[in-house]
Motif scaffolding. Sequence first.
Motif, PDB file in Angstrom:
ATOM      1  N   SER A   1       0.715  -1.400  -0.038  1.00 48.83           N
ATOM      2  CA  SER A   1      -0.026   0.113   0.162  1.00 48.83           C
ATOM      3  C   SER A   1       1.296   1.192   0.033  1.00 48.83           C
ATOM      4  N   GLY A   2       0.382   2.434  -1.483  1.00 44.20           N
ATOM      5  CA  GLY A   2       0.823   3.629  -0.492  1.00 44.20           C
ATOM      6  C   GLY A   2       1.286   4.830   0.361  1.00 44.20           C
ATOM      7  N   THR A   3       1.921   5.519   0.923  1.00 43.83           N
ATOM      8  CA  THR A   3       1.512   6.515   1.725  1.00 43.83           C
ATOM      9  C   THR A   3       0.206   7.679   1.044  1.00 43.83           C
ATOM     10  N   ASP A   4       0.120   7.854  -0.414  1.00 44.43           N
ATOM     11  CA  ASP A   4      -0.457   9.044  -0.505  1.00 44.43           C
ATOM     12  C   ASP A   4      -1.673   8.351   0.249  1.00 44.43           C
ATOM     13  N   LEU A   5      -2.210   9.435   0.905  1.00 41.87           N
ATOM     14  CA  LEU A   5      -3.325   8.676   1.829  1.00 41.87           C
ATOM     15  C   LEU A   5      -4.729   9.227   0.923  1.00 41.87           C
ATOM     16  N   ALA A   6      -4.518  11.010  -0.031  1.00 41.99           N
ATOM     17  CA  ALA A   6      -5.554  11.520  -0.640  1.00 41.99           C
ATOM     18  C   ALA A   6      -5.330  10.798  -2.073  1.00 41.99           C
ATOM     19  N   ASN A   7      -4.815  10.412  -2.852  1.00 38.08           N
ATOM     20  CA  ASN A   7      -4.542   9.441  -3.832  1.00 38.08           C
ATOM     21  C   ASN A   7      -4.591   8.054  -4.124  1.00 38.08           C
ATOM     22  N   ARG A   8      -4.702   7.570  -2.738  1.00 36.47           N
ATOM     23  CA  ARG A   8      -4.381   6.154  -2.544  1.00 36.47           C
ATOM     24  C   ARG A   8      -5.334   5.426  -3.326  1.00 36.47           C
ATOM     25  N   SER A   9      -6.136   5.312  -2.948  1.00 35.60           N
ATOM     26  CA  SER A   9      -7.348   4.601  -3.833  1.00 35.60           C
ATOM     27  C   SER A   9      -7.470   4.729  -5.006  1.00 35.60           C
TER      28      SER A   9
END
Length: 293
Positions: free
Chosen positions: A76-84
Amino acid sequence: MSKITITGASGQFGKATVDFLIEKGVKASEITGLVRDESKAKDLTAQGVSIKIGDYDNYDSLVAAFQGAEKVLLISGTDLANRSAQHKNVINAAKEAGVAHVLYTSFERKNEGADSPMAFLGQSHIETDQALKASGLNYTIFRNNLYLEVIPMFVGEQVLDSGIFFPAGEGKVAFADRDNLAEAAANVLLGAGHENREYTMSNDENYTFQTIADELAELTGKDIAYVSPSSEVYSDTLTKAGVPAEYIGMFVSFAEAIKQGEFETEKSDLEALLGRRPTDLKSYLAKTYASDK
């Protein structure tokens, strides 16, 4: 031997998974590490791991990177705003590239609603889980619990002098060792029969922050108190100490989730997938704090 691609391969979880795969007999040349920055992959290159440059935001780079891969571990990535959206790019690119099986590092939870204290972090995981299940690909979802390695972040650098000040109440967490989780992921990548499975990746014991305080006291010979203030008092104290607001908000959310039992588990698949009992709290704290006596 199947060809395996590890995304986020230069990060801690990715690097550990690669190391375990090699330790378990996979040729480094059969492993591909997907990274955004090649300069951070020098140790992987030195091991003989094939490196491909790819970005979760760049769909074409992912399709190219996944060519020839049979299994992809999506970390899983760390860019919470764009992660989905990023994770959906990975899933769709894997499908287009002909990947047979995608494995994903998700997270443990009970409440999947918008009222969950972890909604800011969890919604993208939930959406990724759903996208994987709907993709038509074989999938494995690892519902990873909080790492033992986050305990120092929650208890603070001065824990041995000033004790634990954290608003988690009597909530319990089945904290798991990150390397244990990575090794279990490596075992699943190398094993059979894991298609379309969802695994609870937690320790086989649940721990309160009082337990952490007691274990630290026994380990160091110091009197380590645990104080669980209200969220408001905690926030005010950290604000006055100069802690940035976004960190305070994150700590409060985690503490509230812990208090509500979000990370307490009654069962776990980790021991079976690991092939031995997971690293326990006492062992982790001894490794981390024994030199601070």
